[in-house]
Design a protein around this motif. Structure first.
Motif, PDB file in Angstrom:
ATOM      1  N   THR A  27     -16.146  30.921   3.974  1.00  0.00           N
ATOM      2  CA  THR A  27     -16.345  32.274   3.773  1.00  0.00           C
ATOM      3  C   THR A  27     -15.729  33.161   4.791  1.00  0.00           C
ATOM      4  N   LEU A  28     -15.714  32.605   5.986  1.00  0.00           N
ATOM      5  CA  LEU A  28     -15.508  33.243   7.177  1.00  0.00           C
ATOM      6  C   LEU A  28     -13.901  32.992   7.500  1.00  0.00           C
ATOM      7  N   GLY A  29     -13.175  32.211   6.711  1.00  0.00           N
ATOM      8  CA  GLY A  29     -11.854  31.869   6.910  1.00  0.00           C
ATOM      9  C   GLY A  29     -11.610  30.735   8.004  1.00  0.00           C
ATOM     10  N   LYS A  30     -12.644  30.111   8.486  1.00  0.00           N
ATOM     11  CA  LYS A  30     -12.332  29.411   9.704  1.00  0.00           C
ATOM     12  C   LYS A  30     -12.064  27.728   9.342  1.00  0.00           C
ATOM     13  N   VAL A  31     -12.149  27.410   8.044  1.00  0.00           N
ATOM     14  CA  VAL A  31     -11.703  26.333   7.547  1.00  0.00           C
ATOM     15  C   VAL A  31     -11.195  26.102   6.393  1.00  0.00           C
ATOM     16  N   GLU A  32     -10.445  25.086   6.027  1.00  0.00           N
ATOM     17  CA  GLU A  32      -9.755  24.779   4.734  1.00  0.00           C
ATOM     18  C   GLU A  32     -10.560  23.602   4.159  1.00  0.00           C
ATOM     19  N   VAL A  33     -10.771  23.440   2.647  1.00  0.00           N
ATOM     20  CA  VAL A  33     -11.371  22.506   1.868  1.00  0.00           C
ATOM     21  C   VAL A  33     -10.389  21.594   1.517  1.00  0.00           C
ATOM     22  N   LEU A  34     -10.361  20.029   2.273  1.00  0.00           N
ATOM     23  CA  LEU A  34      -9.388  19.142   1.893  1.00  0.00           C
ATOM     24  C   LEU A  34     -10.085  18.323   0.521  1.00  0.00           C
ATOM     25  N   GLU A  35     -11.153  18.066   0.488  1.00  0.00           N
ATOM     26  CA  GLU A  35     -11.898  17.419  -0.622  1.00  0.00           C
ATOM     27  C   GLU A  35     -13.043  17.947  -1.126  1.00  0.00           C
ATOM     28  N   GLU A  36     -13.268  17.678  -2.469  1.00  0.00           N
ATOM     29  CA  GLU A  36     -14.677  18.378  -2.973  1.00  0.00           C
ATOM     30  C   GLU A  36     -15.420  17.484  -3.637  1.00  0.00           C
ATOM     31  N   TYR A  37     -16.690  17.549  -3.802  1.00  0.00           N
ATOM     32  CA  TYR A  37     -17.649  16.713  -4.596  1.00  0.00           C
ATOM     33  C   TYR A  37     -17.451  17.445  -5.977  1.00  0.00           C
ATOM     34  N   ASN A  38     -18.035  16.930  -7.030  1.00  0.00           N
ATOM     35  CA  ASN A  38     -18.094  17.136  -8.534  1.00  0.00           C
ATOM     36  C   ASN A  38     -18.890  18.263  -8.575  1.00  0.00           C
ATOM     37  N   GLN A  39     -19.905  18.419  -7.859  1.00  0.00           N
ATOM     38  CA  GLN A  39     -20.930  19.477  -8.086  1.00  0.00           C
ATOM     39  C   GLN A  39     -20.584  20.743  -7.661  1.00  0.00           C
ATOM     40  N   GLU A  40     -21.016  21.838  -8.266  1.00  0.00           N
ATOM     41  CA  GLU A  40     -20.700  23.098  -8.014  1.00  0.00           C
ATOM     42  C   GLU A  40     -22.021  23.999  -7.518  1.00  0.00           C
ATOM     43  N   ILE A  41     -21.555  24.832  -6.837  1.00  0.00           N
ATOM     44  CA  ILE A  41     -23.127  25.876  -6.414  1.00  0.00           C
ATOM     45  C   ILE A  41     -22.660  27.071  -7.025  1.00  0.00           C
ATOM     46  N   HIS A  42     -23.438  28.029  -7.453  1.00  0.00           N
ATOM     47  CA  HIS A  42     -23.315  29.111  -7.916  1.00  0.00           C
ATOM     48  C   HIS A  42     -24.174  30.124  -7.342  1.00  0.00           C
ATOM     49  N   SER A  43     -23.391  31.338  -7.258  1.00  0.00           N
ATOM     50  CA  SER A  43     -23.999  32.733  -6.642  1.00  0.00           C
ATOM     51  C   SER A  43     -24.187  33.677  -8.027  1.00  0.00           C
ATOM     52  N   VAL A  44     -24.595  34.847  -7.686  1.00  0.00           N
ATOM     53  CA  VAL A  44     -24.236  35.872  -8.696  1.00  0.00           C
ATOM     54  C   VAL A  44     -22.958  36.155  -9.218  1.00  0.00           C
ATOM     55  N   SER A  45     -22.194  36.137  -8.203  1.00  0.00           N
ATOM     56  CA  SER A  45     -20.722  36.580  -8.573  1.00  0.00           C
ATOM     57  C   SER A  45     -19.887  35.624  -8.761  1.00  0.00           C
TER      58      SER A  45
END
Length: 174
Positions: A27-45
Motif C-alpha cells: 500500500t505504500l508503493g514500496k513493493v510489487e507482488v510477484l506471486e500470490e496465494y489462493n487466499q484473499e484478505i478482505h477489508s471494508v472497501s
C-alpha cells in the motif's frame, strides 16, 4: 496466516516477512507482488489476494557480515587443499596449521591459519615453513565471502511459489 518472501529489486532473497508487513509495503508503493496465494484478505472497501513473493522497487544494500572464523570455513577458503603439498583431501583427513607457530607468538586468526594435511603438519612441526623447507601455495587472508554460504529456511511446508526465487546455493529445510 502465511509468510511472504521479500526480494531485493535484483530478485535476491532478503528475508521472510509476515503478510501484514507485505500488505503495508504494498500500500505504500514500496513493493510489487510477484506471486500470490489462493487466499484473499478482505477489508471494508476491498479484497486482495494474499502475497506470497514480493519484490522491493528500490535497491536495499545489505550490510556485509564478516565471514565467521571456524575450521570448516578455513577448509572452504583453501578449497580443501593442503597449502603445503597442494593435494585435496576430504575434511576428516585435514587439519589446520599455524604458519607462525603459537609457541613463537602466532595467533589463531585468518592471516596465520592454513589448511594442512596430517603428513605436512607433522613434517612442519613447530617450525616456520622456511625452516622446514616447505613453501605455502597461497598466503592466508581473511575472505570477503565464501562460495558455500547457506540460508536455512525453517518451514514445514515451504510454499511452492518461492522455489523459483531461491538460488541453487540455498539449503531448504523441511
Amino acid at each position: 496466516m502465511e509468510q511472504v518472501l521479500l526480494l531485493n529489486i535484483t530478485y535476491e532473497p532478503l528475508k521472510v516477512i509476515n503478510w501484514k508487513r507485505a500488505i503495508i509495503l504494498l500500500t505504500l508503493g514500496k513493493v510489487e507482488v510477484l506471486e500470490e496465494y489462493n487466499q484473499e484478505i478482505h477489508s471494508v472497501s476491498f479484497a486482495i489476494k494474499l502475497p506470497a513473493v514480493v519484490r522491493l522497487l528500490r535497491f536495499v544494500r545489505r550490510p556485509k557480515k564478516p565471514v565467521r572464523f571456524c575450521r570448516q570455513n578455513i577448509y572452504i577458503r583453501d578449497d580443501y587443499r593442503c597449502q603445503y603439498c597442494g593435494r585435496q583431501f576430504p575434511s576428516p583427513e585435514l587439519t589446520w596449521d599455524h604458519v607462525l607457530p603459537r609457541a613463537r607468538g602466532g595467533k589463531t586468526e585468518w592471516e596465520n591459519i592454513v589448511t594442512c594435511c596430517i603428513d605436512c603438519n607433522r613434517n612442519k612441526g613447530g617450525r616456520i615453513p622456511s625452516e622446514a623447507s616447505m613453501a605455502l601455495i597461497r598466503k592466508p587472508s581473511r575472505p570477503e565471502w565464501l562460495p558455500i554460504l547457506k540460508i536455512t529456511l525453517q518451514f514445514r511446508n515451504m510454499p511452492q511459489s518461492w522455489r523459483d526465487y531461491l538460488y541453487w546455493n540455498v539449503e531448504l529445510e523441511e
